[in-house]
Design a protein around this motif. Structure first.
Motif, PDB file in Angstrom:
ATOM      1  N   LEU A 132     -19.739 -19.822   1.826  1.00 53.28           N
ATOM      2  CA  LEU A 132     -19.836 -20.919   0.737  1.00 53.28           C
ATOM      3  C   LEU A 132     -18.529 -21.428   0.173  1.00 53.28           C
ATOM      4  CD1 LEU A 132     -22.720 -19.009  -1.400  1.00 53.28           C
ATOM      5  CD2 LEU A 132     -23.009 -21.140  -0.265  1.00 53.28           C
ATOM      6  N   GLY A 133     -17.517 -20.271   0.046  1.00 57.66           N
ATOM      7  CA  GLY A 133     -16.332 -21.053  -0.298  1.00 57.66           C
ATOM      8  C   GLY A 133     -15.794 -22.002   0.704  1.00 57.66           C
ATOM      9  N   CYS A 134     -15.683 -21.666   2.132  1.00 56.12           N
ATOM     10  CA  CYS A 134     -15.413 -22.791   3.140  1.00 56.12           C
ATOM     11  C   CYS A 134     -16.330 -23.837   3.027  1.00 56.12           C
ATOM     12  CB  CYS A 134     -15.454 -21.928   4.331  1.00 56.12           C
ATOM     13  SG  CYS A 134     -14.348 -20.688   4.726  1.00 56.12           S
ATOM     14  N   GLY A 135     -17.387 -23.768   2.865  1.00 56.05           N
ATOM     15  CA  GLY A 135     -18.275 -25.035   2.702  1.00 56.05           C
ATOM     16  C   GLY A 135     -17.879 -25.763   1.393  1.00 56.05           C
ATOM     17  N   LEU A 136     -17.599 -25.166   0.351  1.00 55.59           N
ATOM     18  CA  LEU A 136     -17.246 -25.985  -0.923  1.00 55.59           C
ATOM     19  C   LEU A 136     -15.872 -26.723  -0.708  1.00 55.59           C
ATOM     20  CD1 LEU A 136     -17.592 -26.253  -4.081  1.00 55.59           C
ATOM     21  CD2 LEU A 136     -16.284 -24.141  -4.312  1.00 55.59           C
ATOM     22  N   VAL A 137     -14.900 -26.104  -0.213  1.00 58.22           N
ATOM     23  CA  VAL A 137     -13.525 -26.854   0.369  1.00 58.22           C
ATOM     24  C   VAL A 137     -13.761 -28.247   1.077  1.00 58.22           C
ATOM     25  CG1 VAL A 137     -11.469 -26.618   1.348  1.00 58.22           C
ATOM     26  CG2 VAL A 137     -12.175 -24.743   0.012  1.00 58.22           C
ATOM     27  N   ASN A 138     -14.674 -27.564   2.145  1.00 58.53           N
ATOM     28  CA  ASN A 138     -15.133 -29.013   2.802  1.00 58.53           C
ATOM     29  C   ASN A 138     -15.690 -29.913   2.273  1.00 58.53           C
ATOM     30  OD1 ASN A 138     -14.246 -27.927   5.324  1.00 58.53           O
ATOM     31  ND2 ASN A 138     -16.111 -27.025   6.137  1.00 58.53           N
ATOM     32  N   GLY A 139     -16.726 -29.629   1.388  1.00 58.56           N
ATOM     33  CA  GLY A 139     -17.649 -30.586   0.559  1.00 58.56           C
ATOM     34  C   GLY A 139     -16.637 -31.261  -0.413  1.00 58.56           C
ATOM     35  N   LEU A 140     -15.917 -30.681  -0.940  1.00 54.58           N
ATOM     36  CA  LEU A 140     -15.007 -31.270  -1.936  1.00 54.58           C
ATOM     37  C   LEU A 140     -14.050 -32.241  -1.244  1.00 54.58           C
ATOM     38  CD1 LEU A 140     -13.854 -28.458  -4.188  1.00 54.58           C
ATOM     39  CD2 LEU A 140     -15.439 -30.306  -4.970  1.00 54.58           C
ATOM     40  N   LEU A 141     -13.446 -32.032  -0.077  1.00 49.86           N
ATOM     41  CA  LEU A 141     -12.673 -32.806   0.766  1.00 49.86           C
ATOM     42  C   LEU A 141     -13.283 -34.044   0.972  1.00 49.86           C
ATOM     43  CD1 LEU A 141     -10.585 -30.386   2.771  1.00 49.86           C
ATOM     44  CD2 LEU A 141      -9.912 -31.494   0.726  1.00 49.86           C
ATOM     45  N   VAL A 142     -14.521 -33.919   1.706  1.00 48.42           N
ATOM     46  CA  VAL A 142     -15.381 -34.965   2.213  1.00 48.42           C
ATOM     47  C   VAL A 142     -15.890 -35.926   0.904  1.00 48.42           C
ATOM     48  CG1 VAL A 142     -17.455 -35.739   3.433  1.00 48.42           C
ATOM     49  CG2 VAL A 142     -15.714 -33.850   4.060  1.00 48.42           C
ATOM     50  N   ALA A 143     -16.369 -35.106   0.094  1.00 44.08           N
ATOM     51  CA  ALA A 143     -17.213 -36.035  -1.138  1.00 44.08           C
ATOM     52  C   ALA A 143     -16.334 -36.492  -2.143  1.00 44.08           C
ATOM     53  CB  ALA A 143     -18.282 -35.116  -1.692  1.00 44.08           C
TER      54      ALA A 143
END
Length: 344
Positions: A132-143
């Motif tokens: 979830l932490g890695c997904g959060l970072v990816n999501g914040l960068l992309v979105a």
């Protein structure tokens, strides 16, 4: 919606609400029961049947053995869970190249001596939180970056791999928690089915329900098909993209725990090329790389096709390079078929 239908995004902006019917404008050809989608799934099932026939003819005693068939399902389960998350991301108009590295990082972090002291629950929680932490970072960068998904997830791939190597010091971390190891032995099977396979089945069913029976699924399709129309319809596009990468990270965390159970260890090389296998399985299952269309069932069938091919090649002592060539040919064929369907 018919269970065999896929979600297809509207080409024009919907009405006042996010769940209202789309307004006038050009649309893709509608999918109906028994139409192209049914044929796509049936074709994949046909490929699986053909592979089983080939296995039965070439290595009948080995391929049709119950243990070998169980091995195919077990090996498909780990990458299958990852593929479910990747399918959502691609349908939503994104891409995730970091899933294999996230699986490696989560498996390494969860198998450190400190984490294993918390037992099965602590290790499972660790894999989920890392995912979830890695997904959060990816999501914040992309979105909210905003950053191109290819670049953002490529950066995560490099970072997660590097961190996994640093934590493990390049060594294999052996699991000593009996409760975790017991999940991989035959005594834990349910009606002859390994728990790993049951988890894959559960993730696939939940993924299908979310995509086809919830507002979240409809918004995912809309955002992937036409982000601007979705924004005008009142859908929070950035938040939706963030949630999609969180979902992908969660699936990676689940897959990491399954891999720990399967191998009894954690190492920084885990999940190698998972991103390519997951994307390839989604593509041959009918998911458009441009977003806006895809099915969980198709992706699951794609995973089973690739896993069965790998098993057949191994039983027939064919070289790894031949396996990769065959997979590449299948991917190219699937993309060409997709292109023909979209432009027709």
């Amino acid at each position: 919606m018919n269970p065999t239908q896929d979600q297809t995004a509207p080409a024009a902006a919907p009405g006042p609400g996010p769940d209202s019917a789309p307004g006038p404008g050009p649309r893709r050809r509608p999918r109906i029961a028994g139409g192209r989608l049914d044929l796509r799934h049936l074709s994949l099932i046909g490929v699986l049947v053909a592979l089983v026939v080939v296995g039965a003819l070439t290595k009948p005693d080995q391929f049709l053995d119950v243990d070998n068939l169980r091995l195919i399902l077990t090996q498909a389960s780990v990458i299958g869970v990852v593929t479910v998350g990747v399918t959502f991301v691609i349908i939503g108009g994104g891409i995730d190249l970091s899933v294999g590295a996230i699986v490696a990082l989560a498996s390494v972090w969860a198998t450190t001596v400190a984490t294993q002291e918390f037992g099965l629950g602590g290790m499972l929680l660790c894999t989920l939180l890392v995912g979830l932490g890695c997904g959060l970072v990816n999501g914040l960068l992309v979105a909210y970056g905003p950053m191109v998904p290819f670049i953002a997830t490529l950066a995560m791939l490099a970072s997660a791999r590097g961190l996994a190597l640093q934590i493990s010091d390049g060594k294999t971390q052996v699991v000593s928690v009996d409760a975790v190891l017991d999940l991989g032995v035959e005594d834990s099977y349910v009606l002859g089915v390994p728990p790993i396979v049951l988890v894959f089945l559960a993730v696939g069913v939940v993924g299908w329900l979310v995509l086809n029976r919830t507002t979240f699924g409809r918004r995912t399709v809309a955002v992937g098909g036409n982000p601007e129309a979705s924004r005008l319809a009142g859908i929070a596009v950035k938040r939706q993209r963030l949630l999609l990468y969180l979902l992908s990270g969660l699936c990676c965390g689940i897959a990491a725990f399954l891999l720990i159970v399967l191998t009894g260890s954690g190492q920084n090389t885990n999940g190698n090329l998972y991103e390519l296998d997951a994307i390839a399985a989604a593509i041959i299952g009918g998911t458009l790389l441009s977003g806006g269309r895809g099915t969980i069932l198709g992706s699951v069938l794609g995973v089973l096709v690739f896993t069965t091919i790998t098993n057949l090649f191994a039983l027939n002592n064919l070289q790894t390079d031949v396996q990769q060539i065959a997979k590449g040919a299948i991917i190219v064929a699937a993309v060409l078929v997709q292109k023909g369907r979209v432009t027709s």
